[in-house]
Design an enzyme around this catalytic site. Structure first.
Site, PDB file in Angstrom:
ATOM      1  N   CYS A 171       0.814  -1.221   0.000  1.00 24.26           N
ATOM      2  CA  CYS A 171       0.000   0.000   0.000  1.00 24.26           C
ATOM      3  C   CYS A 171       0.848   1.272   0.000  1.00 24.26           C
ATOM      4  O   CYS A 171       0.347   2.346  -0.325  1.00 24.26           O
ATOM      5  CB  CYS A 171      -0.924   0.014   1.213  1.00 24.26           C
ATOM      6  SG  CYS A 171      -2.038  -1.386   1.244  1.00 24.26           S
ATOM      7  N   HIS A 184      -2.907   7.305   3.659  1.00 22.42           N
ATOM      8  CA  HIS A 184      -3.417   6.060   3.089  1.00 22.42           C
ATOM      9  C   HIS A 184      -4.750   5.755   3.770  1.00 22.42           C
ATOM     10  O   HIS A 184      -4.876   5.850   4.995  1.00 22.42           O
ATOM     11  CB  HIS A 184      -2.391   4.959   3.338  1.00 22.42           C
ATOM     12  CG  HIS A 184      -2.890   3.598   2.981  1.00 22.42           C
ATOM     13  ND1 HIS A 184      -3.574   3.343   1.812  1.00 22.42           N
ATOM     14  CD2 HIS A 184      -2.821   2.407   3.640  1.00 22.42           C
ATOM     15  CE1 HIS A 184      -3.890   2.066   1.769  1.00 22.42           C
ATOM     16  NE2 HIS A 184      -3.455   1.482   2.866  1.00 22.42           N
ATOM     17  N   ASN A 191     -10.222   0.476   1.373  1.00 29.21           N
ATOM     18  CA  ASN A 191      -8.768   0.586   1.203  1.00 29.21           C
ATOM     19  C   ASN A 191      -8.409   0.113  -0.210  1.00 29.21           C
ATOM     20  O   ASN A 191      -8.459  -1.073  -0.507  1.00 29.21           O
ATOM     21  CB  ASN A 191      -8.102  -0.292   2.277  1.00 29.21           C
ATOM     22  CG  ASN A 191      -6.592  -0.341   2.145  1.00 29.21           C
ATOM     23  OD1 ASN A 191      -6.020   0.130   1.160  1.00 29.21           O
ATOM     24  ND2 ASN A 191      -5.943  -0.922   3.147  1.00 29.21           N
TER      25      ASN A 191
HETATM   26  O1  UT7 Z   1      -3.109  -1.168   3.924  1.00 29.72           O
HETATM   27  C1  UT7 Z   1      -2.962  -1.759   5.166  1.00 29.72           C
HETATM   28  C2  UT7 Z   1      -4.060  -2.730   5.327  1.00 29.72           C
HETATM   29  N1  UT7 Z   1      -4.435  -3.167   6.609  1.00 29.72           N
HETATM   30  C3  UT7 Z   1      -4.885  -2.434   7.633  1.00 29.72           C
HETATM   31  O2  UT7 Z   1      -4.810  -1.237   7.676  1.00 29.72           O
HETATM   32  C4  UT7 Z   1      -5.501  -3.208   8.734  1.00 29.72           C
HETATM   33  C5  UT7 Z   1      -5.380  -2.555  10.074  1.00 29.72           C
HETATM   34  N2  UT7 Z   1      -6.271  -3.217  11.017  1.00 29.72           N
HETATM   35  C6  UT7 Z   1      -7.594  -2.969  11.081  1.00 29.72           C
HETATM   36  O3  UT7 Z   1      -8.109  -2.147  10.331  1.00 29.72           O
HETATM   37  C7  UT7 Z   1      -8.380  -3.671  12.141  1.00 29.72           C
HETATM   38  O4  UT7 Z   1      -7.504  -4.435  12.924  1.00 29.72           O
HETATM   39  C8  UT7 Z   1      -9.519  -4.568  11.599  1.00 29.72           C
HETATM   40  C9  UT7 Z   1     -10.612  -3.716  11.008  1.00 29.72           C
HETATM   41  C10 UT7 Z   1      -8.984  -5.534  10.564  1.00 29.72           C
HETATM   42  C11 UT7 Z   1     -10.128  -5.345  12.747  1.00 29.72           C
HETATM   43  O5  UT7 Z   1     -10.612  -4.462  13.734  1.00 29.72           O
HETATM   44  P1  UT7 Z   1     -10.220  -4.677  15.265  1.00 29.72           P
HETATM   45  O6  UT7 Z   1     -10.933  -3.651  16.039  1.00 29.72           O
HETATM   46  O7  UT7 Z   1      -8.711  -4.680  15.348  1.00 29.72           O
HETATM   47  O8  UT7 Z   1     -10.809  -6.070  15.573  1.00 29.72           O
HETATM   48  P2  UT7 Z   1     -10.076  -7.360  16.144  1.00 29.72           P
HETATM   49  O9  UT7 Z   1      -9.253  -8.007  15.108  1.00 29.72           O
HETATM   50  O10 UT7 Z   1      -9.431  -6.997  17.446  1.00 29.72           O
HETATM   51  O11 UT7 Z   1     -11.307  -8.300  16.449  1.00 29.72           O
HETATM   52  C12 UT7 Z   1     -12.320  -7.959  17.427  1.00 29.72           C
HETATM   53  C13 UT7 Z   1     -13.477  -8.951  17.298  1.00 29.72           C
HETATM   54  C14 UT7 Z   1     -12.989 -10.411  17.179  1.00 29.72           C
HETATM   55  O12 UT7 Z   1     -13.924 -11.220  17.855  1.00 29.72           O
HETATM   56  P3  UT7 Z   1     -13.603 -11.761  19.339  1.00 29.72           P
HETATM   57  O13 UT7 Z   1     -12.344 -12.560  19.190  1.00 29.72           O
HETATM   58  O14 UT7 Z   1     -13.422 -10.529  20.174  1.00 29.72           O
HETATM   59  O15 UT7 Z   1     -14.812 -12.555  19.663  1.00 29.72           O
HETATM   60  C15 UT7 Z   1     -13.077 -10.698  15.699  1.00 29.72           C
HETATM   61  O16 UT7 Z   1     -13.287 -12.059  15.428  1.00 29.72           O
HETATM   62  O17 UT7 Z   1     -14.192  -8.689  16.070  1.00 29.72           O
HETATM   63  C16 UT7 Z   1     -14.299  -9.888  15.305  1.00 29.72           C
HETATM   64  N3  UT7 Z   1     -14.304  -9.520  13.901  1.00 29.72           N
HETATM   65  C17 UT7 Z   1     -15.436  -9.223  13.239  1.00 29.72           C
HETATM   66  N4  UT7 Z   1     -16.712  -9.188  13.626  1.00 29.72           N
HETATM   67  C18 UT7 Z   1     -17.635  -8.825  12.710  1.00 29.72           C
HETATM   68  C19 UT7 Z   1     -13.254  -9.402  13.056  1.00 29.72           C
HETATM   69  N5  UT7 Z   1     -13.682  -9.028  11.825  1.00 29.72           N
HETATM   70  C20 UT7 Z   1     -15.033  -8.918  11.926  1.00 29.72           C
HETATM   71  C21 UT7 Z   1     -16.049  -8.558  11.023  1.00 29.72           C
HETATM   72  N6  UT7 Z   1     -17.329  -8.523  11.446  1.00 29.72           N
HETATM   73  N7  UT7 Z   1     -15.778  -8.229   9.743  1.00 29.72           N
END
Ligand code: UT7
Length: 385
Positions: A114, A252, A282
């Site tokens: 990215c 970004h 993104n």
């Molecule tokens: O160009 C660079 C590209 N990448 C990025 O910039 C990614 C950077 N990271 C992020 O944007 C975030 O980490 C995410 C949006 C990917 C995830 O958000 P988060 O607030 O960090 O969530 P998390 O991974 O800590 O997960 C929290 C909960 C989990 O459930 P449990 O374990 O607490 O029960 C996940 O399984 O949210 C769950 N979860 C979802 N729930 C509903 C993860 N993805 C989803 C989803 N819908 N799409």
């Protein structure tokens, strides 16, 4: 004479097809409320069968040439930053070169995930400052939807497709790209990856699987907020400016919460950040030039402003650049005839490309195999027969 690298043209292209969060919630266990509150994304564009990375890139490039009022043959260099090239080779940049009829341009792709657009802008600006090129097209283009695992809710909600392009031109008047900071930490390569053809792939039931984006979202999030703050500060200082001089930061577009955290870290109001990820998600290398196009169209970036572009991504890679937006748009009337000329040239480029292919076939049929005796290169004197 000292050369400066000015951004004189910009353009964007996105697929027509809009995919909403509700649509994604029919594919994986997620919902609109979760996606909007955790990322800020409402919808994204998704390529259909007619869209390719190169077709989106070429369309964005045509628009950028319009704004710069340049003909395709004025371009010396085309760099396409992409993680989703049409082919590993030929480079997507070569396909764009052919589509535009940019007959005097060198062309190559650049891979820095990215952050690729910042890297490409830095390379183009330095090539122009060195005097090796007078005008370059810098393009970020992606069809991320084709490399997503549509069963992985941690990644498929985030990305979208699109392209953005800049024309960068040399001139003796000071300004333009003032500083470029590029960094990498390959020890974090496993945090965000897309397998290529040079490594063994996981064998699935159907044989070898197509590779898809793999990501540790939490770790990437932590890394992103840290490097955005540090690299913005560094790039501004390297340009001899202070944060108070900066009118707009175009980050970004990965996650609204990452941008909010960066704003807090830099002690700046959120209004200083351009955000349009709600409509595009993104788009990887395309996100910064697409956001720039919308910032200009919305009047958020005005002539003589100082702007920072800052990005991060797989590699891990990150980078930032400070630009003096010393752009004087050309009056539309002055470019009308040039516009007609450019359209004619795009038509001719298609004819030329077709003609060259036919000619190559005819040559092959007439002259036969290049290894035939009469085509052998002459032996150096004194060599054995
Ligand atoms: O160009 C660079 C590209 N990448 C990025 O910039 C990614 C950077 N990271 C992020 O944007 C975030 O980490 C995410 C949006 C990917 C995830 O958000 P988060 O607030 O960090 O969530 P998390 O991974 O800590 O997960 C929290 C909960 C989990 O459930 P449990 O374990 O607490 O029960 C996940 O399984 O949210 C769950 N979860 C979802 N729930 C509903 C993860 N993805 C989803 C989803 N819908 N799409």
């Amino acid at each position: 004479m000292t050369q400066y690298a000015h951004i004189t043209g910009w353009g964007m292209a996105v697929p027509e097809r809009v995919m909403t969060n509700d649509e994604i919630s029919r594919l994986v266990d997620t919902n609109d409320e979760w996606i909007q509150s955790r990322t800020g994304i409402k919808e994204r564009r998704v390529a259909d069968a007619k869209d390719t990375t190169s077709s989106l890139a070429a369309e964005a490039a045509r628009q950028a040439l319009e704004v710069a009022d340049l003909a395709p043959e004025d371009i010396d260099l085309i760099i396409v930053a992409t993680s989703t090239p049409d082919f590993t080779f030929p480079a997507t940049a070569s396909l764009v070169q052919d589509a535009l009829g940019a007959v005097r341009a060198g062309a190559f792709d650049l891979s820095a995930a990215c952050t690729g657009f910042i890297y490409a802008l830095g390379v183009a600006a330095d090539t122009i400052k060195s005097g090796s090129a007078k005008a370059a097209l810098v393009i970020g283009a992606e069809t991320m939807s084709r490399v997503l695992d549509w069963k992985d809710r941690g990644t498929c909600i985030l990305f979208g497709d699109g392209a953005g392009a800049f024309v960068v031109q040399g001139s003796e008047s000071p300004g333009g790209v003032l500083s470029v900071l590029l960094r990498s930490d390959g020890s974090g390569g496993d945090l965000l990856s897309l397998a290529g053809s040079g490594r063994p792939r996981a064998a699935g039931l159907a044989g070898f699987l197509d590779p898809t984006v793999q990501m540790n979202g939490r770790e990437v999030f932590r890394f992103a907020t840290r490097v955005m703050v540090a690299s913005t500060r560094e790039a501004v200082a390297a340009a001899g400016k202070t944060m108070a001089d900066i009118s707009l930061i175009i980050p970004h577009q990965a996650n609204r919460r990452i941008i909010e955290a960066a704003a807090r870290g830099l002690d700046l109001p959120e209004e200083k950040f351009m955000i349009n990820l709600d409509r595009y998600g993104n788009t990887s290398t395309a996100s910064i030039p697409i956001a720039l196009c919308e910032a200009v169209a919305d009047g958020r970036l005005r002539p003589n402003d100082y702007v920072v572009f800052v990005g991060f991504g797989g590699g891990l890679t990150w980078g930032a650049t400070t630009v003096h937006w010393d752009v004087t748009p050309l009056p539309a009337a002055a470019t009308r005839w040039h516009q007609v000329g450019r359209r004619t040239r795009y038509g001719l480029a298609r004819v030329r490309s077709f003609g060259r292919r036919v000619l190559r076939k005819v040559e092959g049929a007439v002259f036969g195999s290049p290894t035939a005796k009469e085509d052998e290169p002459p032996k150096p004197p004194g060599s054995k027969k």
